[in-house]
Motif scaffolding. Sequence first.
Motif: not given
Length: 233
Positions: A22-26, A43-51, A53-56
């Motif tokens: 959570f901290k590093r994603r923020t 810039i485009g950032v796409i993140i998938f958590s270990c569970t 869940k998508l964050y972009e």
Amino acid sequence: MVKGKIAIRKINCSKSRQVTFFKRRTGLMKKARELSILCDAEIGVIIFSCTGKLYEYASTSMSSVIERYNKMKRDNQQQSITTEEIQFLKKEAESLMQQLRCVQECNRRLMGEELSKLSLEDLKNLENVLEMGLKNVRSRKDQSFMEEMRELKRKVEEVEQENVELRKKSRVGSRDHRESKGEFSGESSSSKDTSKIGAHAILFKDEMPERILLQLSLQPKSHLLDAQKTASG
């Protein structure tokens, strides 16, 4: 107080892992937003958590960023392929030029040129090559000569066969001509004989009255002679 460095490896504790994520994603999203604003970068950032869940984050829109990324990737691939092809063609051209120079040099040596740089062993090898080549040329010449002889012989046999056929046809034609000529001459001779017989018959018919008159004129004289003989007796 100096903050200690954290070892970069997977965090085994799930709770600590979630807090760190959570901290590093923020922080990552914040840095990306600041970079796009400060440097006018897309810039485009796409993140998938270990569970799962998508964050972009996208400075414009994620679809335009992805489309631009794919286009640049294709262009870079084509450019890299073109560069590789150019390098390959250059190497191939250099190799072909080297082979061409070697072939030209060998050709000049076979023609008896530029022999001053050759050693005695090289000259012997060259002589052997020339003798082998001359042997092959003569063998090929003899083979070609024999093939031409066989071809000429075959043509002569064909011409002789044609002559035989023509002679046979000529004999048959001449025999037929003689037979037809003989029949014609036979008919003409028979007609001539018939005409001769008719002419004799006509002549004989014309001479008949004269012969009868001669016989009539000779009969009285014979009676007188018989009477004289009887009287004298």
